[in-house]
Design an enzyme around this catalytic site. Sequence first.
Site, PDB file in Angstrom:
ATOM      1  N   GLY A   9     -61.281  11.628  30.506  1.00  0.00           N
ATOM      2  CA  GLY A   9     -60.032  11.006  30.939  1.00  0.00           C
ATOM      3  C   GLY A   9     -59.927   9.511  30.740  1.00  0.00           C
ATOM      4  CB  CYS A  34     -67.713   8.293  19.188  1.00  0.00           C
ATOM      5  SG  CYS A  34     -68.057   9.846  20.020  1.00  0.00           S
ATOM      6  CB  CYS A  67     -60.228  16.828  23.158  1.00  0.00           C
ATOM      7  SG  CYS A  67     -59.905  18.003  21.840  1.00  0.00           S
ATOM      8  CG  ASP A 112     -61.058  19.330  27.572  1.00  0.00           C
ATOM      9  OD1 ASP A 112     -61.151  18.120  27.325  1.00  0.00           O
ATOM     10  OD2 ASP A 112     -61.886  20.165  27.174  1.00  0.00           O
TER      11      ASP A 112
END
Length: 482
Positions: free
Chosen positions: A280, A406, A276, A299
Amino acid sequence: MLKPPPRYIIIQPFRQIHLSYLQSKNAIFKPKIARTKPIKTPSTLALDNFDFYYGPFFGDQWPSIRLGLLTPNKFVAVLNRFSSDVEINESILQSLGTKNIMDYLIAGKDLSDPRLEEKKSEVLKKPLRDIEGDVWTEEKVFGNEERPKEDVVGEGSENIDMRLEGGLYDFKQPSESYTMGKLNIPADKTPQKKSLDKIEVTGVERFHGNLLQKEDFLVYPRLLRLYCHPKSSLADFPAPIKDKKDISSWWLLDGGSIIPVLALDLQEGDNILDMCSAPGGKALLIAQTGLFDKLTCTDAKLSRIGQLRRGLSMYIPSDAPEASKIIIKRRDASIFDGWIDEGIYDKVLVDAPCTTDRLAVNQDDGNLFSPAMTQIRLNLPQLQVKLLVNALRSLKVGGTVVYSTCSLSPMQNDAVVENAAVIAEQEFGIKCLEKPLSQLRNHLEPSGLYRFAKNYQRGLLVVPNLLSNFGPMYVCKLQRIR
């Protein structure tokens, strides 16, 4: 002559008319209802959801975290060492009054110091422990039937591990031979290959396992330069500068995003997989260290592959030695069946798709809390478990994977790690243990730049706060031991 009664009654002049008159004229009547409840936007729904679930979970930390989520986050400027003007660019960043975060990690530490190796050996000798701190022996970990059998090899028996260590060219005679007549498998009991796509992720696998912990020792990459404004400063960074080759001077990352790369403990010659990978940012961080022999970035979506390629080309010139070591592949890492990259990587980074909590409370476009994306949001833990299981399959024995999101959600963090560990063992025979990141926490917390969640059992969770608004960023490290 008597007049007929009126067909309507005026109760209030020009305001209310008797319904019998309207019905007699076949009038279309559509009542207007006042809007009493405002329509909630996806970001409002996200915040309501977080108040309901995160409030009780984080307790007295939640008001500070909530306020941090609703406030613009703080960035770290990553100095690009591939720029031809790297010295000038570093001087510009230092002139802003910034501090290199790496100074908190490597100040006064010499890699050639023999005491460093002694300390590493001392840490790695510490025993395995469970989540409650109880010590586990090797016999308790592997059990009688799974324990290595070095001491039971004798006449008429065969040690599979010894045969594998010999490689392809070290032939060992088998302990038994079979003929066609002796090996008789009934037609209706012929072994059939199990379809890996039928493996289900229910979310309760974690209750059937016990992910053990063993202390880790990290050596931080010396080439990284990560500049950040001091605690409580609201200053921003200027736009990056481009050199003669059109290579940018620095790029900005949330301060929590550097922790997964630091947790990898990169070493010379590592073969690394970045799942994933788009857009970048973390792949660029790995490239800045120079500590890899090959970096494979994957990805699932073609659009994100293009985004990844453009991002890397902005900061890494084509003639740099690291450019030839980076491979970009389009691959869906959430599919079990057909996954061919098994047992070949030293380090794997899984920066998994998640609810992106900070964006969820500040942005409506593409928000996973919109009603149209409810099912995608609910399926996230299942997707994350599959990514982590394939990451464990990709590792060599002894290799490590770093899982990050996150999100503040325990169901996307601790639960995913524990469920993946059980599925990897039950379905693929892969055993792993957790490497607590207490060393990283102990080095970063005194700086005042990072605040961590108090009640997380595994890994680290960087939580937002107004004084230094990084995160949220969850990071957990696993090592494959079988």
